[in-house]
Design a protein around this motif. Structure first.
Motif, PDB file in Angstrom:
ATOM      1  N   UNK A  61       0.835  -1.203   0.000  1.00 37.46           N
ATOM      2  CA  UNK A  61       0.000   0.000   0.000  1.00 37.46           C
ATOM      3  C   UNK A  61       0.874   1.259   0.000  1.00 37.46           C
ATOM      4  N   UNK A  62       0.403   2.292  -0.665  1.00 37.04           N
ATOM      5  CA  UNK A  62       1.155   3.545  -0.685  1.00 37.04           C
ATOM      6  C   UNK A  62       1.163   4.213   0.678  1.00 37.04           C
ATOM      7  N   UNK A  63       2.215   4.950   0.954  1.00 34.21           N
ATOM      8  CA  UNK A  63       2.332   5.690   2.214  1.00 34.21           C
ATOM      9  C   UNK A  63       2.154   7.188   2.010  1.00 34.21           C
ATOM     10  N   UNK A  64       2.314   7.645   0.758  1.00 42.42           N
ATOM     11  CA  UNK A  64       2.241   9.072   0.494  1.00 42.42           C
ATOM     12  C   UNK A  64       3.484   9.825   0.903  1.00 42.42           C
ATOM     13  N   UNK A  65       4.529   9.095   1.285  1.00 40.09           N
ATOM     14  CA  UNK A  65       5.771   9.735   1.741  1.00 40.09           C
ATOM     15  C   UNK A  65       6.959   9.129   0.990  1.00 40.09           C
ATOM     16  N   UNK A  66       7.890   9.986   0.589  1.00 40.13           N
ATOM     17  CA  UNK A  66       8.979   9.550  -0.274  1.00 40.13           C
ATOM     18  C   UNK A  66      10.274  10.279   0.082  1.00 40.13           C
ATOM     19  N   UNK A  67      11.337   9.812  -0.540  1.00 37.39           N
ATOM     20  CA  UNK A  67      12.615  10.515  -0.560  1.00 37.39           C
ATOM     21  C   UNK A  67      12.971  10.734  -2.018  1.00 37.39           C
ATOM     22  N   UNK A  68      13.245  11.969  -2.404  1.00 31.89           N
ATOM     23  CA  UNK A  68      13.608  12.272  -3.782  1.00 31.89           C
ATOM     24  C   UNK A  68      14.942  12.998  -3.816  1.00 31.89           C
ATOM     25  N   UNK A  69      15.631  12.898  -4.957  1.00 34.44           N
ATOM     26  CA  UNK A  69      16.896  13.595  -5.122  1.00 34.44           C
ATOM     27  C   UNK A  69      17.636  13.090  -6.339  1.00 34.44           C
ATOM     28  N   UNK A  70      18.743  13.729  -6.632  1.00 32.37           N
ATOM     29  CA  UNK A  70      19.562  13.290  -7.761  1.00 32.37           C
ATOM     30  C   UNK A  70      20.026  11.856  -7.553  1.00 32.37           C
ATOM     31  N   UNK A  71      20.397  11.537  -6.329  1.00 31.71           N
ATOM     32  CA  UNK A  71      20.827  10.189  -5.976  1.00 31.71           C
ATOM     33  C   UNK A  71      20.414   9.943  -4.532  1.00 31.71           C
TER      34      UNK A  71
ATOM     35  N   UNK B 109      20.269   6.666  -3.060  1.00 32.34           N
ATOM     36  CA  UNK B 109      20.672   5.368  -2.546  1.00 32.34           C
ATOM     37  C   UNK B 109      19.628   4.318  -2.849  1.00 32.34           C
ATOM     38  N   UNK B 110      20.017   3.077  -2.777  1.00 30.47           N
ATOM     39  CA  UNK B 110      19.107   2.004  -3.155  1.00 30.47           C
ATOM     40  C   UNK B 110      17.974   1.888  -2.147  1.00 30.47           C
ATOM     41  N   UNK B 111      16.812   1.520  -2.659  1.00 33.51           N
ATOM     42  CA  UNK B 111      15.649   1.374  -1.802  1.00 33.51           C
ATOM     43  C   UNK B 111      14.464   0.952  -2.634  1.00 33.51           C
ATOM     44  N   UNK B 112      13.350   0.770  -1.998  1.00 32.14           N
ATOM     45  CA  UNK B 112      12.133   0.353  -2.694  1.00 32.14           C
ATOM     46  C   UNK B 112      11.049   1.401  -2.518  1.00 32.14           C
ATOM     47  N   UNK B 113       9.982   1.242  -3.314  1.00 28.25           N
ATOM     48  CA  UNK B 113       8.862   2.171  -3.238  1.00 28.25           C
ATOM     49  C   UNK B 113       7.612   1.471  -3.763  1.00 28.25           C
ATOM     50  N   UNK B 114       6.483   1.635  -3.086  1.00 27.12           N
ATOM     51  CA  UNK B 114       5.243   1.050  -3.605  1.00 27.12           C
ATOM     52  C   UNK B 114       4.847   1.692  -4.935  1.00 27.12           C
ATOM     53  N   UNK B 115       4.309   0.888  -5.823  1.00 29.59           N
ATOM     54  CA  UNK B 115       3.836   1.435  -7.098  1.00 29.59           C
ATOM     55  C   UNK B 115       2.799   2.527  -6.886  1.00 29.59           C
ATOM     56  N   UNK B 116       1.996   2.392  -5.848  1.00 33.09           N
ATOM     57  CA  UNK B 116       0.984   3.408  -5.566  1.00 33.09           C
ATOM     58  C   UNK B 116       1.627   4.759  -5.290  1.00 33.09           C
ATOM     59  N   UNK B 117       2.786   4.754  -4.649  1.00 32.44           N
ATOM     60  CA  UNK B 117       3.467   6.020  -4.381  1.00 32.44           C
ATOM     61  C   UNK B 117       4.119   6.584  -5.636  1.00 32.44           C
ATOM     62  N   UNK B 118       4.576   5.715  -6.531  1.00 35.38           N
ATOM     63  CA  UNK B 118       5.086   6.203  -7.813  1.00 35.38           C
ATOM     64  C   UNK B 118       3.964   6.883  -8.586  1.00 35.38           C
ATOM     65  N   UNK B 119       2.786   6.275  -8.578  1.00 43.25           N
ATOM     66  CA  UNK B 119       1.636   6.883  -9.243  1.00 43.25           C
ATOM     67  C   UNK B 119       1.308   8.242  -8.636  1.00 43.25           C
ATOM     68  N   UNK B 120       1.389   8.337  -7.320  1.00 40.96           N
ATOM     69  CA  UNK B 120       1.139   9.609  -6.652  1.00 40.96           C
ATOM     70  C   UNK B 120       2.182  10.650  -7.045  1.00 40.96           C
ATOM     71  N   UNK B 121       3.429  10.239  -7.123  1.00 44.26           N
ATOM     72  CA  UNK B 121       4.491  11.156  -7.549  1.00 44.26           C
ATOM     73  C   UNK B 121       4.205  11.706  -8.943  1.00 44.26           C
TER      74      UNK B 121
END
Length: 222
Positions: free
Chosen positions: A160-170, A172-184
């Motif tokens: 499930x999406x959390x609505x919270x993310x980390x963004x930037x040029x780089x 570091x490795x990590x994962x993200x729910x598809x729902x949050x990508x859609x929100x972005x």
């Protein structure tokens, strides 16, 4: 706003379609197979049949139907071979960008990948070629006259999406729910600070709108 989504039956695309439709936007989902139409309709979009691997820029432009914005969320998929990484993941993005310019859909968002451009185009390893193809696609879009945004998510999950993310040029490795990508993507389409930016995104602690507002638009934006 009318938004056309290439790869309209993909998981991120269907989530995005629902978000945009619920917000009052008109969504066109570009699909390759007729049997995918019902899922796009159920998500609130209007399915349009067009194959990015065989269509011309004019045919894709017709499919966009006067859209104000376009999103490239298509992909050859994990089970595909090397050739389709070029014909879908690279050439499909280039074709959609050309079609978007033909119809004036200048707001353009690409779902790319963390590590794009770092692959080996001559490798026999499909993932290496995928990263190379995504990098070449991103470069082509950045060279266009579009108001582009290139989103490079980390490992995708169906959590499930959390609505919270980390963004930037780089980031570091990590994962993200598809729902949050859609929100972005949904937020980025209406956030001027994301125009002409390329950024990585993974799960984090900052609300999506706040994270994207912190970005600096690139040259020639606006």
């Amino acid at each position: 706003m009318k938004v056309a989504i290439a790869g309209g039956h993909g998981k991120i695309a269907l989530l995005l379609t629902r978000k945009l439709a619920d917000a009052g936007h008109e969504v066109v989902g570009l699909i390759r197979k007729p049997e995918h139409a019902d899922d796009v309709t159920a998500a609130g979009g209007s399915p349009v049949l067009v194959d990015l691997e065989s269509a011309s820029a004019t045919q894709v432009a017709d499919a966009l139907g006067g859209a104000d914005a376009a999103v490239f969320a298509a992909g050859a998929g994990s089970g595909s071979g090397v050739e389709r990484k070029w014909t879908v993941d690279r050439d499909g993005a280039v074709l959609l960008a050309a079609a978007a310019q033909l119809v004036g859909a200048y707001r353009f968002v690409v779902v790319s990948s963390m590590g794009a451009g770092q692959g080996d185009a001559s490798s026999d390893n499909v993932f290496q070629v995928y990263l190379a193809a995504k990098g070449e696609a991103d470069d082509a879009v950045r060279a266009s006259a579009l108001d582009w945004t290139i989103v490079r998510p980390g490992g995708l999950t169906d959590d499930p999406g959390t609505g919270r993310v980390t963004v930037g040029d780089s980031v570091g490795r990590g994962s993200i729910p598809r729902a949050d990508v859609a929100e972005v993507i949904a937020v980025a389409l209406e956030t001027p600070s994301t125009v002409r930016t390329t950024f990585e995104v993974v799960g984090g602690d900052v609300p999506v709108a706040e994270a994207l507002a912190s970005l600096s638009p690139g040259p020639l934006a606006g």
